[in-house]
Design a protein around this motif. Structure first.
Motif, PDB file in Angstrom:
ATOM      1  N   VAL A   2      27.151  -5.544 -64.975  1.00 30.14           N
ATOM      2  CA  VAL A   2      26.770  -4.524 -64.001  1.00 30.14           C
ATOM      3  C   VAL A   2      27.079  -5.016 -62.590  1.00 30.14           C
ATOM      4  CG1 VAL A   2      24.859  -3.211 -63.032  1.00 30.14           C
ATOM      5  CG2 VAL A   2      24.962  -3.630 -65.501  1.00 30.14           C
ATOM      6  N   ALA A  24      27.877   1.985 -58.687  1.00 32.47           N
ATOM      7  CA  ALA A  24      27.547   1.150 -59.845  1.00 32.47           C
ATOM      8  C   ALA A  24      28.692   1.179 -60.853  1.00 32.47           C
ATOM      9  CB  ALA A  24      26.266   1.652 -60.499  1.00 32.47           C
ATOM     10  N   PHE A  27      28.952  -0.850 -66.899  1.00 29.67           N
ATOM     11  CA  PHE A  27      27.981  -0.643 -67.968  1.00 29.67           C
ATOM     12  C   PHE A  27      28.215   0.704 -68.624  1.00 29.67           C
ATOM     13  CE2 PHE A  27      25.345   2.435 -65.693  1.00 29.67           C
ATOM     14  CZ  PHE A  27      25.641   2.156 -64.365  1.00 29.67           C
ATOM     15  N   ARG A 100      17.265  -0.980 -65.695  1.00 31.51           N
ATOM     16  CA  ARG A 100      17.430  -0.475 -67.047  1.00 31.51           C
ATOM     17  C   ARG A 100      16.193  -0.883 -67.836  1.00 31.51           C
ATOM     18  NH1 ARG A 100      21.412  -2.695 -71.816  1.00 31.51           N
ATOM     19  NH2 ARG A 100      20.990  -1.031 -73.317  1.00 31.51           N
ATOM     20  N   TYR A 106      19.193  -5.147 -61.690  1.00 36.57           N
ATOM     21  CA  TYR A 106      20.440  -5.590 -61.082  1.00 36.57           C
ATOM     22  C   TYR A 106      20.408  -5.231 -59.599  1.00 36.57           C
ATOM     23  CZ  TYR A 106      21.722  -5.492 -66.008  1.00 36.57           C
ATOM     24  OH  TYR A 106      21.738  -5.678 -67.365  1.00 36.57           O
TER      25      TYR A 106
END
Length: 117
Positions: A2, A24, A27, A100, A106
């Motif tokens: 990520v 982002a 992922f 997550r 992250y």
């Protein structure tokens, strides 16, 4: 892996506006929470706002409510923070955070926002 990349920070006068972006990548999961967190000089981290990846109600710290707006572009996996009526006390490094569930977090590298005349 990520990756979160923030952009849009800078120097602005009190009362001005800025728009931060956080892109982002890296992922495949689809359910996550995106947040903006800031750190003013000499102070600790302060949560600013968050929103779920699928949309839904955003949440804001009282200090920014009515002035900041968080939004997402799911297709681009990008979260934005529109900041209006900026005050000197908004000066900070702004970090993008992806959570997550249950326990993966992250962080981006941060972008500096300076509000000064």
């Amino acid at each position: 892996q990520v990756q979160l990349v923030e952009s849009g920070g800078g120097l602005v006068q009190p009362g001005g506006s800025l728009r931060l972006s956080c892109a982002a990548s890296g992922f495949t999961f689809s359910s996550y929470l995106m947040s903006w967190v800031r750190q003013a000089p000499g102070k600790g981290l302060e949560w600013v706002s968050d929103i779920k990846s699928g949309g839904g109600s955003p949440y804001y710290a009282d200090s920014v409510k009515g002035r900041f707006t968080i939004s997402t572009d799911n297709a681009k996996r990008t979260v934005y923070l529109e900041m209006n009526s900026l005050k000197p006390e908004d000066t900070a490094v702004y970090y993008c955070n992806l959570h997550r569930p249950p326990s993966y977090y992250y962080w981006g590298q941060g972008t500096q926002v300076t509000v000064s005349s």
